[in-house]
Each structure stands twice: as structure tokens, then as C-alpha cells.
Design a protein around this motif. Sequence first.
Motif, PDB file in Angstrom:
ATOM      1  N   ALA A  52       2.274  10.968  -0.524  1.00  0.00           N
ATOM      2  CA  ALA A  52       2.013  10.131  -1.697  1.00  0.00           C
ATOM      3  C   ALA A  52       2.937   8.918  -1.708  1.00  0.00           C
ATOM      4  CB  ALA A  52       2.181  10.945  -2.974  1.00  0.00           C
ATOM      5  N   TYR A  53       4.204   9.110  -1.394  1.00  0.00           N
ATOM      6  CA  TYR A  53       5.145   7.989  -1.374  1.00  0.00           C
ATOM      7  C   TYR A  53       4.789   7.000  -0.264  1.00  0.00           C
ATOM      8  CZ  TYR A  53       8.008  11.028  -4.384  1.00  0.00           C
ATOM      9  OH  TYR A  53       8.471  11.837  -5.388  1.00  0.00           O
ATOM     10  N   ALA A  54       4.370   7.507   0.901  1.00  0.00           N
ATOM     11  CA  ALA A  54       3.939   6.619   1.986  1.00  0.00           C
ATOM     12  C   ALA A  54       2.722   5.805   1.544  1.00  0.00           C
ATOM     13  CB  ALA A  54       3.605   7.423   3.240  1.00  0.00           C
ATOM     14  N   GLY A  55       1.799   6.452   0.853  1.00  0.00           N
ATOM     15  CA  GLY A  55       0.623   5.742   0.351  1.00  0.00           C
ATOM     16  C   GLY A  55       0.991   4.646  -0.636  1.00  0.00           C
ATOM     17  N   GLN A  56       1.951   4.929  -1.498  1.00  0.00           N
ATOM     18  CA  GLN A  56       2.376   3.915  -2.466  1.00  0.00           C
ATOM     19  C   GLN A  56       2.986   2.710  -1.749  1.00  0.00           C
ATOM     20  OE1 GLN A  56       0.498   5.222  -4.972  1.00  0.00           O
ATOM     21  NE2 GLN A  56       1.984   4.287  -6.333  1.00  0.00           N
ATOM     22  N   VAL A  57       3.873   2.979  -0.794  1.00  0.00           N
ATOM     23  CA  VAL A  57       4.548   1.877  -0.096  1.00  0.00           C
ATOM     24  C   VAL A  57       3.550   1.009   0.656  1.00  0.00           C
ATOM     25  CG1 VAL A  57       6.204   1.306   1.741  1.00  0.00           C
ATOM     26  CG2 VAL A  57       6.760   3.092   0.076  1.00  0.00           C
ATOM     27  N   THR A  58       2.572   1.628   1.296  1.00  0.00           N
ATOM     28  CA  THR A  58       1.622   0.830   2.084  1.00  0.00           C
ATOM     29  C   THR A  58       0.489   0.270   1.232  1.00  0.00           C
ATOM     30  OG1 THR A  58       0.409   2.819   2.742  1.00  0.00           O
ATOM     31  CG2 THR A  58       2.116   2.038   4.240  1.00  0.00           C
ATOM     32  N   GLY A  59       0.055   0.997   0.203  1.00  0.00           N
ATOM     33  CA  GLY A  59      -1.033   0.529  -0.650  1.00  0.00           C
ATOM     34  C   GLY A  59      -0.581  -0.456  -1.718  1.00  0.00           C
ATOM     35  N   ARG A  60       0.666  -0.381  -2.112  1.00  0.00           N
ATOM     36  CA  ARG A  60       1.304  -1.287  -3.067  1.00  0.00           C
ATOM     37  C   ARG A  60       0.590  -1.398  -4.421  1.00  0.00           C
ATOM     38  NH1 ARG A  60       2.857  -6.063   1.236  1.00  0.00           N
ATOM     39  NH2 ARG A  60       3.773  -4.618   2.754  1.00  0.00           N
ATOM     40  N   PRO A  61       0.119  -0.292  -4.983  1.00  0.00           N
ATOM     41  CA  PRO A  61      -0.468  -0.393  -6.317  1.00  0.00           C
ATOM     42  C   PRO A  61       0.618  -0.742  -7.332  1.00  0.00           C
ATOM     43  CG  PRO A  61      -0.140   1.895  -5.762  1.00  0.00           C
ATOM     44  CD  PRO A  61       0.203   1.095  -4.527  1.00  0.00           C
ATOM     45  N   GLY A 100       8.854  -4.718   3.963  1.00  0.00           N
ATOM     46  CA  GLY A 100       9.963  -5.628   3.679  1.00  0.00           C
ATOM     47  C   GLY A 100      10.656  -5.226   2.386  1.00  0.00           C
ATOM     48  N   PRO A 101      11.872  -5.676   2.188  1.00  0.00           N
ATOM     49  CA  PRO A 101      12.625  -5.292   0.990  1.00  0.00           C
ATOM     50  C   PRO A 101      12.017  -5.804  -0.318  1.00  0.00           C
ATOM     51  CG  PRO A 101      13.797  -6.979   2.223  1.00  0.00           C
ATOM     52  CD  PRO A 101      12.621  -6.571   3.058  1.00  0.00           C
ATOM     53  N   ASP A 102      11.131  -6.802  -0.220  1.00  0.00           N
ATOM     54  CA  ASP A 102      10.507  -7.350  -1.426  1.00  0.00           C
ATOM     55  C   ASP A 102       9.243  -6.605  -1.843  1.00  0.00           C
ATOM     56  OD1 ASP A 102      12.495  -9.255  -1.484  1.00  0.00           O
ATOM     57  OD2 ASP A 102      11.305 -10.744  -0.410  1.00  0.00           O
ATOM     58  N   VAL A 103       8.789  -5.656  -1.028  1.00  0.00           N
ATOM     59  CA  VAL A 103       7.596  -4.872  -1.353  1.00  0.00           C
ATOM     60  C   VAL A 103       7.869  -4.066  -2.617  1.00  0.00           C
ATOM     61  CG1 VAL A 103       6.237  -2.859  -0.599  1.00  0.00           C
ATOM     62  CG2 VAL A 103       6.648  -4.743   0.980  1.00  0.00           C
ATOM     63  N   ARG A 104       6.874  -4.014  -3.484  1.00  0.00           N
ATOM     64  CA  ARG A 104       6.959  -3.216  -4.697  1.00  0.00           C
ATOM     65  C   ARG A 104       5.687  -2.398  -4.838  1.00  0.00           C
ATOM     66  NH1 ARG A 104      11.189  -4.723  -3.820  1.00  0.00           N
ATOM     67  NH2 ARG A 104      12.680  -5.842  -5.113  1.00  0.00           N
ATOM     68  N   ALA A 105       5.838  -1.190  -5.343  1.00  0.00           N
ATOM     69  CA  ALA A 105       4.714  -0.312  -5.643  1.00  0.00           C
ATOM     70  C   ALA A 105       5.087   0.511  -6.865  1.00  0.00           C
ATOM     71  CB  ALA A 105       4.407   0.591  -4.454  1.00  0.00           C
ATOM     72  N   TRP A 106       4.096   1.062  -7.505  1.00  0.00           N
ATOM     73  CA  TRP A 106       4.323   1.736  -8.775  1.00  0.00           C
ATOM     74  C   TRP A 106       4.922   3.124  -8.618  1.00  0.00           C
ATOM     75  CZ3 TRP A 106       2.646   6.002 -11.560  1.00  0.00           C
ATOM     76  CH2 TRP A 106       2.873   5.957 -12.938  1.00  0.00           C
ATOM     77  N   HIS A 107       5.991   3.361  -9.329  1.00  0.00           N
ATOM     78  CA  HIS A 107       6.498   4.702  -9.636  1.00  0.00           C
ATOM     79  C   HIS A 107       7.106   4.607 -11.034  1.00  0.00           C
ATOM     80  CE1 HIS A 107       7.970   8.771  -9.182  1.00  0.00           C
ATOM     81  NE2 HIS A 107       9.063   8.354  -9.792  1.00  0.00           N
ATOM     82  N   TYR A 108       6.266   4.669 -12.039  1.00  0.00           N
ATOM     83  CA  TYR A 108       6.678   4.514 -13.436  1.00  0.00           C
ATOM     84  C   TYR A 108       7.429   3.202 -13.627  1.00  0.00           C
ATOM     85  CZ  TYR A 108       5.053   9.221 -13.234  1.00  0.00           C
ATOM     86  OH  TYR A 108       4.265  10.315 -13.009  1.00  0.00           O
ATOM     87  N   GLY A 109       6.900   2.184 -12.994  1.00  0.00           N
ATOM     88  CA  GLY A 109       7.463   0.846 -12.953  1.00  0.00           C
ATOM     89  C   GLY A 109       7.519   0.408 -11.506  1.00  0.00           C
ATOM     90  N   PRO A 110       7.961  -0.843 -11.264  1.00  0.00           N
ATOM     91  CA  PRO A 110       8.016  -1.331  -9.887  1.00  0.00           C
ATOM     92  C   PRO A 110       9.141  -0.657  -9.102  1.00  0.00           C
ATOM     93  CG  PRO A 110       8.913  -2.965 -11.391  1.00  0.00           C
ATOM     94  CD  PRO A 110       8.378  -1.849 -12.235  1.00  0.00           C
TER      95      PRO A 110
END
Length: 191
Positions: A52-61, A100-110
Motif C-alpha cells: 500500500a505504501y509503495a502504491g501511494q508513493v508511485t501513484g501519488r494520490p 524525488g524528495p518533493d514527491v507527495r502522496a496522501w497519508h492523512y495529509g501530504p
Amino acid sequence: MPSVDHRDVDRAVAESLRVLGPLASRDWRVRAGPLEWSCLRTAAHIAHDLLAYAGQVTGRPDDAYLPFDLVVPPDASPRDLLRVVAACGGLLGSAVAAAGPDVRAWHYGPCDPAGFAAMGVAETLLHTHDITRGLDVPRFPPEPLCAKVLGRLFPDAPPGDPAPVLLWCTGRAGLDGRPRRTSWTWDAALA
């Protein structure tokens, strides 16, 4: 405290496999320490969270978790589950390394890739500990990885040896006269 990165995910998964691999012939239908889950379900949960965490990082929701799930057959053996943990850990490590360090994805916020790495390390360390408790094999998670998790996910953690402090922060043990927590949360999202 240095940031948590893909190498830490790899270290946590390698440690889990090193500790749990020799125990794969035991009966993993027993409860995993203080959890309601069996050791089998707990190992599947580790893999689920890593994926799930890998999906968040790559999918960037930016507003929720992606709507997918890991399904492990109920007849999967402990050895099979450890292979799934290794695969999902590899996916998270690769996703974090490529982001990259600027990538953001949702986990109860960015949340940044380091936050997802920290959560993956925490899930792996803590649930490996739960499984070893269920299988009656005393061990503490590695101090250096616990220290990194505490620094990222529990900045208000009390001082002390990192492994017992992490176990206290996550409701798994008392600590120096402090009662065992019955409620807790970590904060991976960035301010």
C-alpha cells in the motif's frame, strides 16, 4: 537524525526475514503477541502495508489511499508469506529510491517518501516483534532502525533505548513506570 530511506526499508525487511525464516516450520495460526490476529495474518498485514505504501508513493494520490488490496490465499504457508513480505518490501524500497524528495502522496495529509519509508520500517519491525512474541521467541527490533522510526513518526517520544521506547509508543509495553498505552497514532504527514 538522518531521514528514513529505501535502504532502511531493505534493512527492516531483511531483518524480518532473518528472524522469521528459521521459524517458518512452526504453527503460525497462534496469536501474534498482543494482537487479535494470528501470526499468519500479521505477516500478510506486513506485506499489505508495504505494498500500500509503495502504491501511494508511485501513484501519488492527494486525497485518499488508492483503492486496491493485497489478497493472500488462506492456505499460504509461513514461507510463502515471507516471500510476499520480501516482494512487497522490495516494491516499497524501489518506489522510495526512485521518488524525488518533493514527491507527495496522501497519508492523512501530504506525506513524503521518507514518511512512507518510516511507516514501512515501523510496520515491519513492530509486526515481526508481534510474530516472535506469538511464537515465544524473545527479541527486540534493531535499535538503529527504531531510532529512525521514532525520529520521524514519534517526535514527542520520551528519551531512552529506542526499541523499548518504540514498543511503548505503539502500545506494546510499559516503559519506566509509564503504563502501557491503549491508544496511539503516528504522524507521517508533513506540516
